[in-house]
Design a protein around this motif. Structure first.
Motif, PDB file in Angstrom:
ATOM      1  N   GLN A   5       0.266  -1.358  -0.211  1.00  0.00           N
ATOM      2  CA  GLN A   5      -0.042   0.228   0.162  1.00  0.00           C
ATOM      3  C   GLN A   5       0.879   1.520   0.609  1.00  0.00           C
ATOM      4  OE1 GLN A   5      -2.601  -0.184   3.789  1.00  0.00           O
ATOM      5  NE2 GLN A   5      -3.477  -2.083   2.981  1.00  0.00           N
ATOM      6  N   CYS A   6       2.095   1.186  -0.270  1.00  0.00           N
ATOM      7  CA  CYS A   6       3.025   1.994  -0.025  1.00  0.00           C
ATOM      8  C   CYS A   6       2.449   3.453  -1.251  1.00  0.00           C
ATOM      9  CB  CYS A   6       4.418   1.581  -0.707  1.00  0.00           C
ATOM     10  SG  CYS A   6       5.461   2.805  -0.767  1.00  0.00           S
ATOM     11  N   GLY A   7       2.691   5.044  -1.027  1.00  0.00           N
ATOM     12  CA  GLY A   7       2.597   5.824  -1.697  1.00  0.00           C
ATOM     13  C   GLY A   7       3.067   5.826  -3.170  1.00  0.00           C
ATOM     14  N   LYS A   8       4.165   5.236  -2.833  1.00  0.00           N
ATOM     15  CA  LYS A   8       4.873   5.020  -4.542  1.00  0.00           C
ATOM     16  C   LYS A   8       5.257   3.816  -4.707  1.00  0.00           C
ATOM     17  CE  LYS A   8       7.828   9.289  -2.709  1.00  0.00           C
ATOM     18  NZ  LYS A   8       8.983   9.663  -2.557  1.00  0.00           N
ATOM     19  N   MET A   9       4.301   2.706  -4.990  1.00  0.00           N
ATOM     20  CA  MET A   9       4.331   1.373  -4.985  1.00  0.00           C
ATOM     21  C   MET A   9       3.923   0.952  -6.421  1.00  0.00           C
ATOM     22  SD  MET A   9       2.579  -1.866  -5.633  1.00  0.00           S
ATOM     23  CE  MET A   9       1.215  -2.278  -5.253  1.00  0.00           C
ATOM     24  N   GLY A  10       4.853   0.274  -7.330  1.00  0.00           N
ATOM     25  CA  GLY A  10       5.165   0.020  -8.648  1.00  0.00           C
ATOM     26  C   GLY A  10       5.525  -0.914  -8.985  1.00  0.00           C
ATOM     27  N   PHE A  11       5.337  -1.440  -9.845  1.00  0.00           N
ATOM     28  CA  PHE A  11       6.238  -3.481  -9.989  1.00  0.00           C
ATOM     29  C   PHE A  11       7.063  -3.383 -11.668  1.00  0.00           C
ATOM     30  CE2 PHE A  11       1.533  -3.798  -9.657  1.00  0.00           C
ATOM     31  CZ  PHE A  11       1.746  -4.713  -8.046  1.00  0.00           C
ATOM     32  N   VAL A  12       8.630  -3.670 -10.839  1.00  0.00           N
ATOM     33  CA  VAL A  12       9.442  -3.971 -11.904  1.00  0.00           C
ATOM     34  C   VAL A  12       8.766  -4.502 -13.249  1.00  0.00           C
ATOM     35  CG1 VAL A  12      11.549  -5.845 -12.386  1.00  0.00           C
ATOM     36  CG2 VAL A  12      10.852  -4.472 -10.217  1.00  0.00           C
ATOM     37  N   GLY A  13       8.626  -4.232 -14.195  1.00  0.00           N
ATOM     38  CA  GLY A  13       8.292  -5.100 -15.276  1.00  0.00           C
ATOM     39  C   GLY A  13       7.386  -4.515 -15.894  1.00  0.00           C
TER      40      GLY A  13
END
Ligand code: ZN
Length: 288
Positions: free
Chosen positions: A55-63
């Motif tokens: 739930q991190c505000g800066k969450m992202g995904f490799v890929g």
């Protein structure tokens, strides 16, 4: 978070071998076989400090937000790396990521051994949710979709298939007493409506799909049976458990692989085929 923009190398469900290790990184050696947990997070915000890094505000995904797994080499953070035992294949390793979504949903739901469940939408995540619910002890699992091809895969996994274009899923499920938990993996209004109607007294609708549009819920219908609507976002703290379940033979994720292709054929045999051929679930891309 990465600050990177297209073109990026895609691929967020992958496994492979460690080729090089950064300075100061301990616990790994070259040649270790690993699966990658692709969630990027800051580690500093309130969500991260509480352990809710998904739930991190800066969450992202490799890929998706940084270069991913459709390549010979990919650079990832040490916290993303999970070792695979010798008896877990790279194919299974690549399936840990989508399985994590399904298993997180089942673990966060109130499903108990012997309970009944329904899974709305049986794409790869829905199929894995059937497997996860069964491995958690669900007695019977209904699979609801509009594609007979996808429903055939769901039946192979032991689900009771309902094609909602031909049959009334709500009526069928309610005639059998309703389900304890309905997993919503389709993300559209009709399936949400049916999911809310199909749960029994005290039941739960667990939202897995990302809804593109705001959706409506009949609160009175929910209220008269004291049912709950809950949701998950991706997963957290679950890769080691899933790898252990696969290693122990308790979760046969290979069943959802419908095809294996080479990276050079990914457009034709992979992405285009997934759109055209509804009998495809997970197409695995082999690299190198
Ligand atoms: Zn954070």
């Amino acid at each position: 978070m990465s600050g990177k923009s297209a073109p990026l190398t895609l691929g967020h469900e992958f496994a492979g071998e460690i080729e090089e290790i950064g300075e100061g990184v301990n616990g790994f050696v070259k040649g270790d076989r690993v699966a990658i947990e692709p969630i990027m997070y800051c580690g500093k915000c309130q969500s991260c400090r509480m352990g809710f890094y998904n739930q991190c505000g800066k969450m992202g995904f490799v890929g998706l937000n940084d270069n991913g797994g459709f390549a010979d080499y990919v650079l990832v953070e040490p916290y993303m790396v999970h070792k695979l035992p010798d008896n877990v294949s790279f194919e299974e390793g690549a399936l840990v990521e989508p399985t994590a979504v399904a298993m997180h949903a089942v673990r966060q739901s109130k499903l108990k051994v012997g309970d009944s469940a329904a899974v709305y939408g049986v794409g790869p995540i829905g199929l894995l949710t059937i497997l996860a619910a069964k491995s958690a002890g669900a007695s019977k699992v209904y699979a609801i979709d509009v594609s007979d091809e996808r429903l055939q895969l769901a039946e192979k996994l032991g689900a009771i298939a309902i094609n909602s274009l031909k049959q009334n899923a709500t009526e069928i499920i309610l005639a059998a007493g309703g389900v304890h938990v309905a997993y919503e993996a389709a993300g559209v209004q009709p399936t949400l409506t049916s999911a809310v109607s199909s749960v029994k007294q005290g039941g739960e609708v667990m939202i897995i799909a990302a809804f593109a549009q705001p959706a409506q819920i009949n609160m009175f219908e929910l209220m008269v049976k004291e049912a709950n609507v809950t949701s998950i976002l991706a997963y957290r703290h679950i890769f080691p458990e899933i790898i252990a379940l696969i290693a122990d033979g308790k979760l046969d994720v290979k069943q959802i692989i419908t095809k294996k292709i080479a990276l050079e054929n990914i457009i034709e045999d992979g992405l285009e085929l997934l759109v055209k051929d509804k009998s495809q679930a997970k197409i695995l891309v082999q690299i190198g």
